[in-house]
Structures are given as C-alpha cells and as structure tokens.
Design a protein around this motif. Structure first.
Motif, PDB file in Angstrom:
ATOM      1  N   SER A 167      -6.297   7.961  -2.904  1.00 39.34           N
ATOM      2  CA  SER A 167      -7.757   7.283  -3.539  1.00 39.34           C
ATOM      3  C   SER A 167      -8.914   7.129  -2.992  1.00 39.34           C
ATOM      4  CB  SER A 167      -7.349   6.289  -4.932  1.00 39.34           C
ATOM      5  OG  SER A 167      -7.278   5.204  -4.428  1.00 39.34           O
ATOM      6  N   MET A 218      -2.231   4.917  -3.701  1.00 36.22           N
ATOM      7  CA  MET A 218      -3.516   3.911  -2.845  1.00 36.22           C
ATOM      8  C   MET A 218      -4.505   4.640  -1.966  1.00 36.22           C
ATOM      9  SD  MET A 218      -1.893   0.580  -3.589  1.00 36.22           S
ATOM     10  CE  MET A 218      -3.552  -0.222  -3.883  1.00 36.22           C
ATOM     11  N   ILE A 228       0.937  -0.726   0.138  1.00 38.14           N
ATOM     12  CA  ILE A 228       0.141  -0.370  -0.136  1.00 38.14           C
ATOM     13  C   ILE A 228       1.004   1.038   0.253  1.00 38.14           C
ATOM     14  CG2 ILE A 228      -1.568   1.449   0.898  1.00 38.14           C
ATOM     15  CD1 ILE A 228      -2.447  -1.222   2.041  1.00 38.14           C
TER      16      ILE A 228
END
Length: 72
Positions: free
Chosen positions: A46, A43, A39
């Motif tokens: 978003s 990410m 991660i």
C-alpha cells in the motif's frame, strides 16, 4: 519479629513483585504491538501504491529481505 517470618515475608514480596511485573510488562507489550504493528507485505504494497509505484512480487521480496537484514 523472628528471622523466619522476616525471610518468609521477603520471599512472598519478591514473588508478588515478579508476578505483578510480568503481567504489567505483558500488557504493555500487547498495547505497544497493537498501536505499532510490525510491517507486513500488505503495508509495504500500500505504501508503494501511494507513492505511485506498481509493487511487483520481486520488489516486495527485496524490500522485505532488506528490512529483515537491517533488523538483525
């Protein structure tokens, strides 16, 4: 079969197994990391945007620090 030849074959088989195991494990880890990437901040940004939150840099840093602390 003499003892020297038997020992030589065992050593060759052991080295061959180690080399083969290394390359199989390496290819498995490459595929795993390609399918499940770690991660990143993008990410998280978003995901927060999808949940309707405005991701500030302070909030992103808090989430990343929290994930790093849970990882160890």
């Amino acid at each position: 079969m003499n003892l020297g030849l038997a020992i030589l074959l065992i050593v060759i088989a052991l080295i061959g197994g180690l080399v083969l195991g290394f390359f199989l494990a390496r290819s498995y880890m490459k595929k795993y990391l390609q399918d499940n990437p770690p991660i990143s901040e993008d990410m998280i940004r978003s995901m927060m945007a999808q949940m309707g939150q405005k991701p500030s840099s302070k909030k992103l840093n808090q989430v990343m620090a929290n994930m790093r602390s849970k990882k160890q």
